[in-house]
Design a protein around this motif. Structure first.
Motif, short mmCIF file in Angstrom:
data_model
loop_
_atom_site.label_atom_id
_atom_site.label_comp_id
_atom_site.label_asym_id
_atom_site.label_seq_id
_atom_site.Cartn_x
_atom_site.Cartn_y
_atom_site.Cartn_z
N ALA A 64 0.70 -1.35 0.02
CA ALA A 64 0.25 -0.28 -0.21
C ALA A 64 0.58 1.57 0.43
O ALA A 64 1.70 0.98 0.54
CB ALA A 64 -1.05 0.35 1.44
N THR A 65 0.46 2.50 -0.29
CA THR A 65 0.79 3.68 -0.32
C THR A 65 0.15 4.46 0.23
O THR A 65 -1.01 5.15 0.00
CB THR A 65 0.83 4.37 -2.17
OG1 THR A 65 1.76 3.36 -2.80
CG2 THR A 65 1.72 5.41 -1.85
N PHE A 66 1.14 5.40 1.37
CA PHE A 66 0.19 6.21 1.93
C PHE A 66 0.21 7.18 2.60
O PHE A 66 1.53 8.14 2.13
CB PHE A 66 0.79 5.67 3.60
CG PHE A 66 -0.20 5.95 4.93
CD1 PHE A 66 -1.77 5.08 4.76
CD2 PHE A 66 0.21 6.70 6.35
CE1 PHE A 66 -2.16 5.26 6.32
CE2 PHE A 66 -0.66 6.88 6.88
CZ PHE A 66 -1.93 6.26 7.04
N MET A 67 -0.22 8.35 2.23
CA MET A 67 0.07 9.83 2.04
C MET A 67 -0.36 10.54 3.18
O MET A 67 -1.41 11.40 2.92
CB MET A 67 -0.08 10.41 -0.02
CG MET A 67 0.11 9.50 -0.75
SD MET A 67 -0.51 9.63 -2.17
CE MET A 67 -1.01 8.64 -2.74
N LEU A 99 -8.96 1.49 -3.33
CA LEU A 99 -9.10 -0.22 -3.19
C LEU A 99 -8.85 -0.51 -4.26
O LEU A 99 -9.52 -0.54 -5.29
CB LEU A 99 -10.10 -0.22 -2.12
CG LEU A 99 -10.74 -0.14 -0.99
CD1 LEU A 99 -11.32 1.73 -1.11
CD2 LEU A 99 -11.44 -0.41 0.25
N ARG A 100 -8.21 -2.47 -3.53
CA ARG A 100 -8.23 -3.39 -4.99
C ARG A 100 -8.93 -4.27 -4.09
O ARG A 100 -8.46 -4.58 -2.63
CB ARG A 100 -6.44 -3.53 -5.15
CG ARG A 100 -6.01 -4.34 -6.15
CD ARG A 100 -5.04 -4.54 -6.47
NE ARG A 100 -4.85 -3.14 -6.78
CZ ARG A 100 -4.37 -3.12 -8.11
NH1 ARG A 100 -4.96 -3.84 -9.23
NH2 ARG A 100 -3.93 -2.14 -8.86
N ASN A 101 -9.61 -5.20 -5.18
CA ASN A 101 -10.05 -5.97 -4.80
C ASN A 101 -8.97 -7.75 -4.88
O ASN A 101 -8.44 -7.90 -5.80
CB ASN A 101 -11.51 -6.16 -5.67
CG ASN A 101 -12.45 -7.99 -4.95
OD1 ASN A 101 -11.50 -9.22 -4.74
ND2 ASN A 101 -13.12 -8.02 -4.80
N MET A 102 -8.38 -7.88 -4.24
CA MET A 102 -7.85 -8.88 -3.61
C MET A 102 -8.23 -10.21 -3.47
O MET A 102 -8.67 -10.74 -2.08
CB MET A 102 -6.69 -8.71 -3.07
CG MET A 102 -5.55 -7.25 -2.78
SD MET A 102 -4.95 -6.84 -2.37
CE MET A 102 -2.71 -6.87 -3.74
N TYR A 155 -4.37 2.40 -1.56
CA TYR A 155 -3.16 4.07 -1.28
C TYR A 155 -5.31 4.91 -0.42
O TYR A 155 -5.80 4.62 -1.10
CB TYR A 155 -4.24 5.16 -2.80
CG TYR A 155 -2.62 4.40 -4.17
CD1 TYR A 155 -1.66 4.63 -3.86
CD2 TYR A 155 -3.13 3.32 -5.03
CE1 TYR A 155 -1.24 4.24 -5.15
CE2 TYR A 155 -2.23 2.47 -5.50
CZ TYR A 155 -1.23 3.69 -6.24
OH TYR A 155 -0.08 2.90 -6.90
N THR A 156 -3.78 5.54 0.36
CA THR A 156 -4.72 6.70 1.26
C THR A 156 -3.89 8.15 1.40
O THR A 156 -2.79 8.36 1.31
CB THR A 156 -4.60 6.08 3.02
OG1 THR A 156 -4.94 4.79 2.77
CG2 THR A 156 -5.15 6.94 3.89
N VAL A 157 -5.06 9.29 1.49
CA VAL A 157 -4.47 10.44 1.12
C VAL A 157 -5.56 10.65 2.26
O VAL A 157 -6.91 10.65 1.89
CB VAL A 157 -4.04 10.58 0.38
CG1 VAL A 157 -5.13 10.93 -1.09
CG2 VAL A 157 -3.59 12.13 -0.24
N TRP A 158 -5.64 11.87 2.93
CA TRP A 158 -5.99 12.54 3.76
C TRP A 158 -5.43 13.87 3.83
O TRP A 158 -4.19 14.56 3.68
CB TRP A 158 -6.49 12.43 4.60
CG TRP A 158 -5.73 12.75 5.89
CD1 TRP A 158 -5.45 13.03 7.14
CD2 TRP A 158 -4.72 11.75 6.83
NE1 TRP A 158 -5.02 12.66 8.02
CE2 TRP A 158 -3.89 11.56 7.63
CE3 TRP A 158 -4.03 10.01 5.59
CZ2 TRP A 158 -2.84 11.01 7.33
CZ3 TRP A 158 -3.46 9.39 6.18
CH2 TRP A 158 -2.78 9.93 7.34
N ASN A 159 -6.66 15.18 3.93
CA ASN A 159 -5.66 16.28 4.26
C ASN A 159 -6.25 16.91 4.84
O ASN A 159 -8.19 16.87 4.73
CB ASN A 159 -5.10 17.56 2.96
CG ASN A 159 -6.26 17.50 1.82
OD1 ASN A 159 -7.47 17.04 2.29
ND2 ASN A 159 -5.42 17.84 0.95
N SER A 160 -5.61 18.84 5.95
CA SER A 160 -7.46 18.51 6.96
C SER A 160 -7.41 20.07 6.82
O SER A 160 -6.83 20.39 5.52
CB SER A 160 -5.95 20.02 7.93
OG SER A 160 -7.07 20.12 9.22
#
Length: 162
Positions: free
Chosen positions: A63-66, A139-142, A150-155
């Motif tokens: 996974a890639t986490f931002m 998300l990926r169906n595995m 992948y996850t990304v968020w911002n305030s």
């Protein structure tokens, strides 16, 4: 003329046969969307219960986490370190995720929404007591299980003063 007709029929038959042999694209269904929403509920429950391993189990191995104000993190080990710090040192708690949409095609989906979170560190003071903003999960169906790839968020808030 007969030759052209025979060639045209042969081409149509060959095209029809090749279309039948192509792998069928899995469709993204309402069941998939509901499973992803359920995964989000489980994610929030695990996060608020300080169950870092349960949170990590929802991520793909690569996974890639931002996260905001940090470099990109890749892989579960790096993500584990981030969650350990966020939850156990910074006292992140009372996470709320409000999903605005879940959309997908085949084995790929995204979920977007807003978040709210509180910070209650065991010692010291957090840079801020609360945060709110927006997030995006890809998300990926595995193997029949939807995992965060992948996850990304911002305030929505201005950076805390140092």
């Amino acid at each position: 003329m007969q030759r052209m007709r025979t060639a045209a029929i042969a081409a149509v038959v060959a095209l029809a046969i090749s279309a039948c042999g192509a792998p069928k694209q899995e469709e993204f269904t309402t069941t998939d969307a509901n499973n992803i929403r359920q995964k989000t509920d489980s994610f929030v429950t695990a996060f608020n219960g300080k169950q870092v391993q349960q949170v990590l189990d929802m991520y793909a191995e690569n996974a890639t986490f931002m996260p905001p104000n940090r470099p990109v993190l890749r892989g579960r080990d790096a993500i584990k370190n981030f969650y350990d710090e966020l939850i156990n040192q910074n006292g992140a708690t009372n996470l709320k995720l409000e999903t605005s949409e879940v959309v997908g095609h085949g084995p790929i989906a995204y979920q977007a929404g807003t978040y709210e979170i509180e910070y209650k560190p065991a010692s010291g003071k957090a840079p801020r007591d609360r945060d709110r903003g927006k997030y995006l999960f890809v998300l990926r169906n595995m193997g029949g299980t939807w995992r965060y790839a992948y996850t990304v968020w911002n305030s929505d808030l201005l950076p805390a003063s140092s």
